[in-house]
Design an enzyme around this catalytic site. Structure first.
Site, PDB file in Angstrom:
ATOM      1  N   MET A 171       4.204   3.916  -4.210  1.00  8.20           N
ATOM      2  CA  MET A 171       5.168   2.674  -5.303  1.00  8.20           C
ATOM      3  C   MET A 171       5.885   3.603  -5.848  1.00  8.20           C
ATOM      4  SD  MET A 171       1.367   0.095  -6.053  1.00  8.20           S
ATOM      5  CE  MET A 171       1.083   1.257  -5.605  1.00  8.20           C
TER       6      MET A 171
ATOM      7  N   HIS B  57      -8.177   3.031  -0.121  1.00  8.16           N
ATOM      8  CA  HIS B  57      -6.584   2.586  -1.219  1.00  8.16           C
ATOM      9  C   HIS B  57      -5.966   3.909  -1.676  1.00  8.16           C
ATOM     10  CE1 HIS B  57      -3.082   0.266  -0.687  1.00  8.16           C
ATOM     11  NE2 HIS B  57      -2.851   0.189  -2.037  1.00  8.16           N
TER      12      HIS B  57
ATOM     13  N   HIS C 130      -0.689   4.139  -0.367  1.00 10.30           N
ATOM     14  CA  HIS C 130      -0.157   3.026  -0.423  1.00 10.30           C
ATOM     15  C   HIS C 130       1.368   4.187  -1.667  1.00 10.30           C
ATOM     16  CE1 HIS C 130       0.594  -0.721  -2.723  1.00 10.30           C
ATOM     17  NE2 HIS C 130       2.085  -0.213  -2.347  1.00 10.30           N
TER      18      HIS C 130
ATOM     19  N   MET D 156       2.028  -7.727  -0.213  1.00  4.55           N
ATOM     20  CA  MET D 156       1.637  -7.471  -1.931  1.00  4.55           C
ATOM     21  C   MET D 156       1.378  -9.314  -1.991  1.00  4.55           C
ATOM     22  SD  MET D 156       0.842  -4.575  -2.624  1.00  4.55           S
ATOM     23  CE  MET D 156       0.548  -4.231  -3.910  1.00  4.55           C
TER      24      MET D 156
ATOM     25  N   ASP E  86      -3.461   4.394  -4.650  1.00  2.00           N
ATOM     26  CA  ASP E  86      -2.254   3.776  -5.026  1.00  2.00           C
ATOM     27  C   ASP E  86      -1.232   5.087  -5.833  1.00  2.00           C
ATOM     28  OD1 ASP E  86      -4.141   0.745  -5.743  1.00  2.00           O
ATOM     29  OD2 ASP E  86      -1.926   1.346  -4.708  1.00  2.00           O
TER      30      ASP E  86
ATOM     31  N   SER F  84      -9.024   0.078  -3.471  1.00  2.00           N
ATOM     32  CA  SER F  84      -8.592   0.797  -4.667  1.00  2.00           C
ATOM     33  C   SER F  84      -9.678   1.365  -5.671  1.00  2.00           C
ATOM     34  CB  SER F  84      -7.652  -0.222  -4.802  1.00  2.00           C
ATOM     35  OG  SER F  84      -6.454   0.130  -6.249  1.00  2.00           O
TER      36      SER F  84
ATOM     37  N   MET G  61       1.846   6.200  -7.920  1.00  2.00           N
ATOM     38  CA  MET G  61       3.025   4.730  -8.795  1.00  2.00           C
ATOM     39  C   MET G  61       3.315   6.696  -9.463  1.00  2.00           C
ATOM     40  SD  MET G  61       0.741   2.077  -9.851  1.00  2.00           S
ATOM     41  CE  MET G  61      -0.103   0.951  -9.173  1.00  2.00           C
TER      42      MET G  61
ATOM     43  N   ASP H  11      -3.040  -7.081  -0.432  1.00  2.00           N
ATOM     44  CA  ASP H  11      -3.369  -5.823  -1.841  1.00  2.00           C
ATOM     45  C   ASP H  11      -2.635  -7.316  -2.540  1.00  2.00           C
ATOM     46  OD1 ASP H  11      -1.694  -2.993  -2.474  1.00  2.00           O
ATOM     47  OD2 ASP H  11      -3.910  -4.183  -3.810  1.00  2.00           O
TER      48      ASP H  11
HETATM   49  C1  DX5 Z   1      -1.520  -3.049  -7.480  1.00  2.00           C
HETATM   50  C2  DX5 Z   1      -1.652  -1.885  -6.638  1.00  2.00           C
HETATM   51  C3  DX5 Z   1      -2.960  -2.529  -5.718  1.00  2.00           C
HETATM   52  C4  DX5 Z   1      -3.840  -2.856  -6.884  1.00  2.00           C
HETATM   53  C5  DX5 Z   1      -4.956  -3.808  -6.471  1.00  2.00           C
HETATM   54  O1  DX5 Z   1      -0.017  -2.480  -7.872  1.00  2.00           O
HETATM   55  O2  DX5 Z   1      -1.289  -1.774  -5.528  1.00  2.00           O
HETATM   56  O3  DX5 Z   1      -3.559  -1.230  -5.073  1.00  2.00           O
HETATM   57  O4  DX5 Z   1      -5.308  -1.223  -7.147  1.00  2.00           O
HETATM   58  O5  DX5 Z   1      -6.362  -3.413  -7.004  1.00  2.00           O
HETATM   59  P1  DX5 Z   1      -6.578  -5.299  -7.783  1.00  2.00           P
HETATM   60  O6  DX5 Z   1      -7.872  -5.478  -6.674  1.00  2.00           O
HETATM   61  O7  DX5 Z   1      -7.500  -4.768  -8.897  1.00  2.00           O
HETATM   62  O8  DX5 Z   1      -5.672  -6.214  -7.841  1.00  2.00           O
HETATM   63 ZN    ZN Z   2      -2.086  -1.158  -3.628  1.00  2.00          ZN
END
Ligand code: DX5
Ligand code: ZN
Length: 219
Positions: A69, A34, A67, A138, A36, A9, A38, A176
């Site tokens: 979100m 990956h 991903h 998750m 993320d 990520s 948001m 994840d």
């Molecule tokens: C959290 C993300 C994850 C996160 C994982 O909302 O979806 O992908 O970045 O990071 P670590 O491995 O640090 O938990």
């Molecule tokens: Zn993620």
């Protein structure tokens, strides 16, 4: 036993150097990146959007495991497909019509993933498992890297893996959140074939990406 894939990520990467960080991850043996996304609405954090993904696309040819979100998500799916996403994973709660959103991602010729928060039941996606390429489980509540793995999701991983076997389906099982060297094996043994990791990959062993990716892959 199919090969365990690692999807680092970039939420834990140096955001001022994202292009170089992605190149380092590819060199370190990452199977995909990956990303993320948001929106500060579906989750209490705000990260990157399509323009940044488009800018990063030229830094690597390995797949972008995006991903989303974000909510509402449907009207933004095409922007992420056009920006260079290879897998587009959405949360069922973020769309008014999950069937339509799945169809839309497939029409854009992208892999489609559905993500389950720790408190979202498998039942929410049971009817779609034969239409999707990925279930993203998750193991933290989404929004931030560096959170603690929630072991109660192991049962959910085992259950979805059992359903996959019973129905002879092909979707990947990706986990994840809080994945580290002490829980990666049990997550894989429970049925995951893709691990997401941010903090462990970027912080352990003085940030030796190659070493950390290799250790996570070991069963
Ligand atoms: C959290 C993300 C994850 C996160 C994982 O909302 O979806 O992908 O970045 O990071 P670590 O491995 O640090 O938990
Ligand atoms: Zn993620």
């Amino acid at each position: 036993m199919n090969k365990i894939k690692i999807s680092p990520s970039i939420l834990s990467a140096d955001f001022s150097q994202l292009g170089n960080e992605i190149k380092r991850l590819e060199k370190g043996g990452a199977d995909m990146i990956h990303v993320d996304v948001m929106d500060g609405h579906f989750v209490p954090n705000l990260t990157i959007g399509p323009p940044v993904i488009k800018a990063l696309r030229k830094y690597t040819s390995i797949p972008f495991d995006v991903h989303l979100m974000i909510s509402p998500v449907h009207k933004y799916i095409k922007d992420y497909a056009d920006a260079g996403a290879d897998t587009i994973t959405i949360h069922p709660e973020a769309t008014e019509n999950l069937s339509e959103s799945i169809k839309h991602i497939k029409q854009l010729k992208k892999r489609v993933g559905l993500s389950l928060n720790p408190n979202t039941s498998i039942n929410v996606i049971l009817n779609y498992l034969d239409q999707i390429d990925l279930v993203l489980i998750m193991s933290v509540f989404p929004g931030f890297g560096g959170q603690k793995f929630m072991p109660e999701v192991l049962e959910k991983i085992k259950k979805i893996n059992q359903i996959k076997k019973e129905k002879k389906l092909k979707f990947d099982i990706e986990v994840d959140g809080g994945i580290n060297f002490s829980n990666s094996k049990v997550v894989i043994e429970s049925g995951a074939n893709i691990l997401v990791s941010g903090t462990t990959i970027f912080k352990e062993n003085n940030g030796d990406l190659k070493k950390n990716i290799e250790i996570l892959r070991i069963v």
